[in-house]
Design a protein around this motif. Structure first.
Motif, PDB file in Angstrom:
ATOM      1  N   VAL A 158      75.659 -31.640  62.018  1.00  0.00           N
ATOM      2  CA  VAL A 158      76.632 -32.756  61.922  1.00  0.00           C
ATOM      3  C   VAL A 158      75.855 -34.080  62.035  1.00  0.00           C
ATOM      4  CG1 VAL A 158      78.468 -34.255  63.067  1.00  0.00           C
ATOM      5  CG2 VAL A 158      78.788 -31.876  62.546  1.00  0.00           C
ATOM      6  N   GLN A 159      74.782 -33.928  62.797  1.00  0.00           N
ATOM      7  CA  GLN A 159      73.777 -35.083  62.806  1.00  0.00           C
ATOM      8  C   GLN A 159      73.092 -35.229  61.872  1.00  0.00           C
ATOM      9  OE1 GLN A 159      72.232 -33.867  66.953  1.00  0.00           O
ATOM     10  NE2 GLN A 159      73.412 -35.484  67.722  1.00  0.00           N
ATOM     11  N   LYS A 160      72.964 -34.368  60.813  1.00  0.00           N
ATOM     12  CA  LYS A 160      71.979 -34.883  59.576  1.00  0.00           C
ATOM     13  C   LYS A 160      72.831 -35.599  58.828  1.00  0.00           C
ATOM     14  CE  LYS A 160      70.051 -30.232  59.082  1.00  0.00           C
ATOM     15  NZ  LYS A 160      69.869 -28.990  58.345  1.00  0.00           N
ATOM     16  N   TYR A 161      74.179 -35.907  58.990  1.00  0.00           N
ATOM     17  CA  TYR A 161      75.025 -36.770  58.195  1.00  0.00           C
ATOM     18  C   TYR A 161      75.329 -37.856  58.862  1.00  0.00           C
ATOM     19  CZ  TYR A 161      75.722 -32.646  55.298  1.00  0.00           C
ATOM     20  OH  TYR A 161      75.553 -31.481  54.508  1.00  0.00           O
ATOM     21  N   PHE A 162      75.692 -37.758  60.205  1.00  0.00           N
ATOM     22  CA  PHE A 162      76.235 -38.976  61.198  1.00  0.00           C
ATOM     23  C   PHE A 162      75.528 -38.736  62.496  1.00  0.00           C
ATOM     24  CE2 PHE A 162      79.814 -37.875  58.337  1.00  0.00           C
ATOM     25  CZ  PHE A 162      79.749 -39.213  57.364  1.00  0.00           C
ATOM     26  N   GLN A 163      74.879 -39.922  63.241  1.00  0.00           N
ATOM     27  CA  GLN A 163      74.174 -39.896  64.392  1.00  0.00           C
ATOM     28  C   GLN A 163      75.307 -40.354  65.584  1.00  0.00           C
ATOM     29  OE1 GLN A 163      71.101 -39.029  65.408  1.00  0.00           O
ATOM     30  NE2 GLN A 163      70.966 -38.001  63.365  1.00  0.00           N
ATOM     31  N   SER A 164      76.482 -40.761  65.035  1.00  0.00           N
ATOM     32  CA  SER A 164      77.301 -41.060  66.116  1.00  0.00           C
ATOM     33  C   SER A 164      78.829 -41.336  65.424  1.00  0.00           C
ATOM     34  CB  SER A 164      77.027 -42.455  66.721  1.00  0.00           C
ATOM     35  OG  SER A 164      77.199 -43.462  65.514  1.00  0.00           O
ATOM     36  N   LYS A 165      79.940 -41.294  66.443  1.00  0.00           N
ATOM     37  CA  LYS A 165      81.280 -41.491  65.627  1.00  0.00           C
ATOM     38  C   LYS A 165      81.235 -43.129  65.078  1.00  0.00           C
ATOM     39  CE  LYS A 165      83.075 -41.316  69.704  1.00  0.00           C
ATOM     40  NZ  LYS A 165      84.129 -41.747  70.910  1.00  0.00           N
ATOM     41  N   ASN A 166      80.590 -43.984  65.547  1.00  0.00           N
ATOM     42  CA  ASN A 166      80.531 -45.277  64.867  1.00  0.00           C
ATOM     43  C   ASN A 166      79.930 -45.169  63.363  1.00  0.00           C
ATOM     44  OD1 ASN A 166      81.704 -46.546  66.935  1.00  0.00           O
ATOM     45  ND2 ASN A 166      79.465 -47.111  67.973  1.00  0.00           N
ATOM     46  N   ALA A 167      79.021 -44.232  63.184  1.00  0.00           N
ATOM     47  CA  ALA A 167      78.466 -43.949  61.843  1.00  0.00           C
ATOM     48  C   ALA A 167      79.517 -43.508  60.955  1.00  0.00           C
ATOM     49  CB  ALA A 167      77.322 -43.186  61.968  1.00  0.00           C
ATOM     50  N   VAL A 168      80.383 -42.487  61.537  1.00  0.00           N
ATOM     51  CA  VAL A 168      81.486 -41.931  60.951  1.00  0.00           C
ATOM     52  C   VAL A 168      82.571 -42.928  60.320  1.00  0.00           C
ATOM     53  CG1 VAL A 168      83.236 -40.107  60.996  1.00  0.00           C
ATOM     54  CG2 VAL A 168      81.188 -39.684  62.341  1.00  0.00           C
ATOM     55  N   LEU A 169      82.720 -44.006  61.258  1.00  0.00           N
ATOM     56  CA  LEU A 169      83.819 -44.679  60.880  1.00  0.00           C
ATOM     57  C   LEU A 169      83.254 -45.966  59.682  1.00  0.00           C
ATOM     58  CD1 LEU A 169      85.257 -46.213  64.455  1.00  0.00           C
ATOM     59  CD2 LEU A 169      86.181 -44.660  62.847  1.00  0.00           C
ATOM     60  N   LYS A 170      82.042 -45.872  59.899  1.00  0.00           N
ATOM     61  CA  LYS A 170      81.296 -46.928  58.857  1.00  0.00           C
ATOM     62  C   LYS A 170      81.424 -46.109  57.485  1.00  0.00           C
ATOM     63  CE  LYS A 170      77.212 -49.703  58.080  1.00  0.00           C
ATOM     64  NZ  LYS A 170      75.787 -49.982  58.523  1.00  0.00           N
ATOM     65  N   ALA A 171      81.221 -44.738  57.653  1.00  0.00           N
ATOM     66  CA  ALA A 171      81.399 -43.971  56.270  1.00  0.00           C
ATOM     67  C   ALA A 171      82.818 -43.882  55.722  1.00  0.00           C
ATOM     68  CB  ALA A 171      80.841 -42.711  56.553  1.00  0.00           C
ATOM     69  N   PHE A 172      83.453 -43.979  56.797  1.00  0.00           N
ATOM     70  CA  PHE A 172      85.305 -43.797  56.364  1.00  0.00           C
ATOM     71  C   PHE A 172      85.448 -45.272  55.557  1.00  0.00           C
ATOM     72  CE2 PHE A 172      89.384 -45.466  57.571  1.00  0.00           C
ATOM     73  CZ  PHE A 172      90.266 -44.590  56.833  1.00  0.00           C
ATOM     74  N   ASN A 173      85.015 -46.259  56.087  1.00  0.00           N
ATOM     75  CA  ASN A 173      85.121 -47.788  55.625  1.00  0.00           C
ATOM     76  C   ASN A 173      84.786 -47.628  54.168  1.00  0.00           C
ATOM     77  OD1 ASN A 173      86.338 -50.377  56.186  1.00  0.00           O
ATOM     78  ND2 ASN A 173      84.253 -50.965  55.387  1.00  0.00           N
ATOM     79  N   LYS A 174      83.335 -47.098  53.962  1.00  0.00           N
ATOM     80  CA  LYS A 174      82.962 -46.999  52.514  1.00  0.00           C
ATOM     81  C   LYS A 174      83.719 -46.063  51.768  1.00  0.00           C
ATOM     82  CE  LYS A 174      77.981 -48.094  53.733  1.00  0.00           C
ATOM     83  NZ  LYS A 174      76.600 -47.522  53.725  1.00  0.00           N
ATOM     84  N   LEU A 175      84.210 -45.102  51.970  1.00  0.00           N
ATOM     85  CA  LEU A 175      85.116 -44.123  51.345  1.00  0.00           C
ATOM     86  C   LEU A 175      86.448 -45.090  50.962  1.00  0.00           C
ATOM     87  CD1 LEU A 175      85.813 -41.185  50.544  1.00  0.00           C
ATOM     88  CD2 LEU A 175      86.974 -40.896  52.631  1.00  0.00           C
ATOM     89  N   VAL A 176      87.100 -45.925  51.865  1.00  0.00           N
ATOM     90  CA  VAL A 176      88.179 -46.606  51.581  1.00  0.00           C
ATOM     91  C   VAL A 176      87.671 -47.567  50.360  1.00  0.00           C
ATOM     92  CG1 VAL A 176      89.883 -48.317  52.387  1.00  0.00           C
ATOM     93  CG2 VAL A 176      89.120 -46.173  53.822  1.00  0.00           C
ATOM     94  N   ASP A 177      86.721 -48.099  50.383  1.00  0.00           N
ATOM     95  CA  ASP A 177      85.974 -49.166  49.731  1.00  0.00           C
ATOM     96  C   ASP A 177      86.122 -48.403  48.138  1.00  0.00           C
ATOM     97  OD1 ASP A 177      85.688 -50.911  51.180  1.00  0.00           O
ATOM     98  OD2 ASP A 177      83.545 -50.804  51.660  1.00  0.00           O
TER      99      ASP A 177
END
Length: 211
Positions: A52-71
């Motif tokens: 999992v950490q290969k993709y995201f180092q933290s929950k905040n990084a996951v949230l940032k990716a979610f926002n980009k997904l919405v974009d």
């Protein structure tokens, strides 16, 4: 054609980043946002934490990716916005496309917003940075200039409108987000009137700097 659709669907289901994002949102519903961990997300997607950490180092990084997904999803649906509409109307439609998309994860987002604003300022700062990029993209997609000082002012103004409207959206239980639409429409009208009231010479100076 059916085989191609099935293949695309299976690829999406296997996309580890999307699986992790989905698990993170589910965790926000089930647990206090501050207490939930990346380890729990790893268990939910049945992956080692190191993977999992290969993709995201933290929950905040996951949230940032979610926002980009919405974009990305909003941009993909921007063709639904009438090209011959005014820039202001295009902006309204693009923002409503965004709220429509966010509604799918409304319960999770409500819990995340509560947790970040009150107890996780780092996540709040990261969220504001992501929001700036999202609002700039929204203005660009609407055909509204975002370069220069006044472009920056427009982005910041739209962030204020967006964050204000989120408060209405969180309480909006109408099936078609009627309350959200009304609030957004009023805020955009106020912003439009504000920019229209600025002296023309101010815009002329800004334009001359670009030459």
């Amino acid at each position: 054609m059916t085989k191609q659709k099935t293949s695309k669907r299976s690829r999406r289901q296997r996309d580890p980043r999307k699986k992790i994002i989905s698990a993170c949102l589910n965790l926000a519903v089930d647990r206090d946002w501050k207490e939930g961990s990346l380890e729990e997300i790893a268990k939910a997607v049945k992956m080692p934490l190191s993977e999992v950490q290969k993709y995201f180092q933290s929950k905040n990084a996951v949230l940032k990716a979610f926002n980009k997904l919405v974009d990305t999803e909003v941009l993909a649906n921007s063709g639904k916005v009438e090209s011959d509409a005014t820039a202001r109307d295009r902006l309204f439609e693009l923002l409503m496309l965004r709220f429509d998309r966010l509604t799918r994860d409304k319960e999770a987002l409500e819990e995340i917003i509560k947790g970040t604003i009150i107890r996780d300022p780092v996540a709040g700062v990261i969220g504001l940075e992501s929001t700036w990029c999202s609002m700039k993209q929204t203005l660009d997609s609407a055909g509204i200039e975002t370069s220069g000082i006044f472009g920056c002012l427009k982005v910041n103004g739209l962030i204020a409108i967006y964050l204000k409207t989120i408060g209405t959206w969180l309480k909006d239980d109408s099936p078609y987000l009627d309350k959200t639409m009304v609030d957004l429409d009023k805020s955009l009208t106020h912003a439009e009137n504000f920019f229209s009231s600025l002296p023309r010479a101010v815009f002329d100076r800004e334009t001359s700097k670009k030459r």
